[in-house]
Design an enzyme around this catalytic site. Structure first.
Site, PDB file in Angstrom:
ATOM      1  N   ASP A 133      -4.887  -6.456   9.109  1.00  0.00           N
ATOM      2  CA  ASP A 133      -3.484  -6.314   9.495  1.00  0.00           C
ATOM      3  C   ASP A 133      -3.380  -5.418  10.713  1.00  0.00           C
ATOM      4  O   ASP A 133      -4.252  -4.588  10.976  1.00  0.00           O
ATOM      5  CB  ASP A 133      -2.675  -5.698   8.350  1.00  0.00           C
ATOM      6  CG  ASP A 133      -2.991  -4.215   8.153  1.00  0.00           C
ATOM      7  OD1 ASP A 133      -2.364  -3.366   8.815  1.00  0.00           O
ATOM      8  OD2 ASP A 133      -3.886  -3.902   7.345  1.00  0.00           O
ATOM      9  N   ASP A 160       0.846  -1.187   0.000  1.00  0.00           N
ATOM     10  CA  ASP A 160       0.000   0.000   0.000  1.00  0.00           C
ATOM     11  C   ASP A 160       0.884   1.240   0.000  1.00  0.00           C
ATOM     12  O   ASP A 160       2.115   1.135   0.003  1.00  0.00           O
ATOM     13  CB  ASP A 160      -0.986  -0.006   1.165  1.00  0.00           C
ATOM     14  CG  ASP A 160      -0.345   0.367   2.498  1.00  0.00           C
ATOM     15  OD1 ASP A 160       0.898   0.227   2.638  1.00  0.00           O
ATOM     16  OD2 ASP A 160      -1.070   0.788   3.413  1.00  0.00           O
TER      17      ASP A 160
END
Length: 676
Positions: free
Chosen positions: A519, A357
């Site tokens: 996460d 990301d």
């Protein structure tokens, strides 16, 4: 077989006798003093069941006595802030001590001295159904969880705010009782728990053997029996004229975030996956803990090892790597990543995916993200990521409160997700994209998140991520997921939660609502952040023992010497540091007691000036319970007591690896349960 019933209630301020010289807290702190003072009050001594005259206790005892009059068997224990865990028949004298006026740490410390948790754990072994009628302060006096067998059930009559303290474990249930119930049932708030348990006993009395067994099989029957008893009481029947009102009263919970069957997402069939964010989380495998020596000439990128290399396998299902962390790294690291690819660089088995990301928190204050879609697509492809997330702009904090800014960021995130999937599809063949695209959304309430998800589904995404929720309360995330769950299109659709990894039962509820991956670096980072949660076990967190390195060239000691703190010489800091470390090693080898070890640590604490008075009790708790000796993970077995020492990267990060192992073990247990 008739279930055995235990009721655990709290002491009350109102007592049968209240002489001027009743016992106070200090009288309980010394056994000889307590005996002497009890003799002074011998004329007031009665059994505990008769001593308390508060409204909850009187209502409870009235119900128990009626139940016993027809031959029912039930055991009552009382948590006393003075005496500890009391049997109903225990002989006591009047006292004035309550947990209700203590702060949390004082409650924990005094309850530990009173051995309340251990006594209660021993007591519950003999019972099948255990009912707790306790306010929040008295719940804090118990070190949860009390371990239960699979054939036992614990049912709490408690305020709604206490749910989060209770509902993290199997076989625990809550009947929420508060102001609404007190008002509707026309009984005072302080005594309502005792009154309602009395109503339960009235209903049980008509068919006690079958009813107790029904509750053991289906604890929610407690609510139904109480409501049935109240309906049979003509004085109360008027409150049930409106069915919807009845449904709102006495809410029953077996989990903190219940998910009705009709809200379970279509993709619940997918196994949940835990991704660990990675940020140079390596340690020196050759570190010498006795001398604190690490070869400064080694190349950490080559020499140092990751958690999965220590454990022999990853303690997670995949890694999350943010571009901002790579951009800020050394040129050597970036070149190695490009040459080796992400799996090669991290030496990670191919079966464990790596997600990329942009790291939106790094540019949160900028008007727009610093990356272009073309740049990010090429970045994911060049470094051989398995998954790549579209560019987003956070809608949190002040950016969420400003309507113009939040709308701007919301639309920007959606437009960049659209551009991401469009260009991915256009160039997939020509550029040979091998990563899977994930579209990310932002929002500020459940509806805005749901609309964003619907739009990305329309664009063709089969994997979306929710951003900006890492610092949100679990109940808000729960509300957002409940809104999204009905629009999840099919069984193969995946949804990721960024930065969110709460207790495993909460994540189980989120999984039912459509979350297939999540996460968090929290278990890892907690190892060296804050107090109280540095070393994790499946049921409890501990504070690590702070013994910072005494160096003349860096750190706290250097700063204090430069500031001329007390005109102390470096040699004095070094001596106390080494004495603290030696004391811990002697303690670990059973050549030194807890008190002596703690005292040596606190001597070093004192000259550091950190005002760590609160740590004394936490250190004593850690050393007394020695949790690292009960852990079978590679790190605890290899470095022993050093895992609980707060000191430098090689200890702190290893402790973080241990914490991640503990959390992932819970994830794996959940997966086994989910598959069944």
């Amino acid at each position: 077989m008739k279930p055995r019933i235990l009721v655990v209630t709290s002491c009350t301020g109102e007592k049968l006798y209240k002489p001027d010289n009743q016992l106070v807290l200090k009288d309980f702190q010394d056994k000889q003093t307590l005996e002497r003072r009890e003799n002074e009050l011998i004329d007031y001594k009665v059994n505990a069941g008769a001593m308390y005259t508060g409204s909850q206790h009187l209502a409870l005892m009235s119900g128990i006595q009626q139940y016993r009059d027809i031959g029912g068997e039930i055991t009552l224990n009382i948590i006393s802030a003075g005496y500890g865990l009391l049997q109903e028949e225990a002989q006591i004298v009047p006292y004035e001590v309550t947990f209700n006026t203590m702060h949390s740490q004082a409650i924990k410390k005094w309850a530990k001295q009173q051995n309340i948790t251990q006594d209660l754990q021993q007591k519950v072994k003999d019972y099948d159904l255990i009912f707790f009628l306790l306010g929040d302060k008295y719940l804090q006096a118990i070190d949860w969880p009390i371990q239960l067998r699979d054939d036992q059930r614990a049912i709490f009559f408690a305020g709604g705010s206490s749910k989060s303290r209770i509902l993290n474990w199997e076989h625990y249930h809550v009947l929420a009782i508060g102001e609404k119930e007190a008002k509707e049932f026309k009984f005072g708030l302080i005594g309502i728990k005792g009154y309602l348990f009395g109503q339960l006993l009235k209903q049980i009395s008509s068919d006690k053997d079958i009813s107790w067994n029904n509750i053991l099989k289906d604890p929610k029957q407690v609510r139904e029996y109480i409501l049935a008893s109240l309906k049979a009481n003509i004085r109360q029947i008027d409150i049930f004229g409106d069915l919807s009102q009845e449904e709102e009263l006495l809410q029953f919970y077996s989990e903190l975030f219940p998910v009705p069957d009709d809200l379970i997402a279509k993709n619940y069939v997918l196994e949940p996956m835990f991704f660990l964010p990675e940020n140079d989380d390596r340690v020196d495998p050759n570190y010498d803990f006795l001398t604190d020596f690490s070869d400064k000439n080694r190349n950490p990128l080559v020499n140092d090892v990751y958690a999965h290399e220590i454990f022999g396998r990853p303690q997670y299902d995949g890694l999350l790597v943010s571009k901002v962390n790579i951009d800020g790294s050394t040129q050597q690291k970036r070149l190695m990543m490009k040459e080796l690819g992400m799996h090669g660089f991290y030496r990670l088995p191919s079966g464990y995916p790596i997600m990329g990301d942009c790291g939106a928190f790094s540019y949160i204050d900028k008007e727009a993200p610093p990356y272009t879609t073309d740049e990010i697509l090429d970045y994911y492809n060049d470094l051989k990521f398995d998954y790549g997330v579209s560019i987003d702009h956070l809608v949190v904090g002040p950016f969420k409160r400003d309507e113009h800014i939040r709308n701007q960021r919301y639309e920007l995130t959606l437009s960049m997700a659209e551009e991401f999937i469009t260009k991915y599809n256009q160039n997939k063949e020509s550029k040979g994209y091998n990563f899977h695209p994930i579209g990310i959304v932002q929002g500020w309430d459940p509806v805005s998140f749901r609309k964003a998800v619907e739009h990305l589904i329309y664009l063709g995404y089969d994997y979306i991520a929710l951003g900006g929720l890492a610092r949100e309360q679990s109940d808000r995330i729960y509300a957002i997921l409940k809104e999204i769950s009905p629009v999840i299109p099919n069984e193969s659709f995946r949804m990721h939660l960024f930065g969110v990894a709460r207790d495993i039962r909460t994540m189980g509820s989120f999984h039912k609502l459509g979350v297939t991956s999540f996460d968090s670096s929290s278990p890892l980072r907690r190892a060296w952040l804050g107090t109280g949660h540095n070393y994790h076990t499946p049921g409890k967190h501990y504070t690590a023992i702070r013994i910072p390195e005494a160096k003349e060239t860096a750190g706290r000691v250097k700063k204090m010497i430069l500031e001329g703190n007390g005109n102390r010489e470096f040699s004095e800091y070094k001596r106390l540091e080494q004495e603290a470390l030696t004391a811990l090693r002697e303690f670990s080898a059973d050549r030194l007691g807890v008190t002596e070890a703690v005292n040596a640590i606190l001597e070093y604490d004192k000259i550091l000036g950190e005002n760590r008075e609160i740590h004394e009790d936490l250190y004593r708790e850690l050393l007394s319970e020695r949790p690292w000796e009960k852990c079978d993970c590679t790190i605890c077995k290899t470095i022993g007591i050093d895992v609980v020492v707060f000191r430098g990267n090689n200890r702190n990060r290893r402790r973080g690896f241990h914490n991640t192992h503990v959390y992932y073990s819970q994830v794996q247990e959940f997966k086994k349960h989910w598959k069944k």
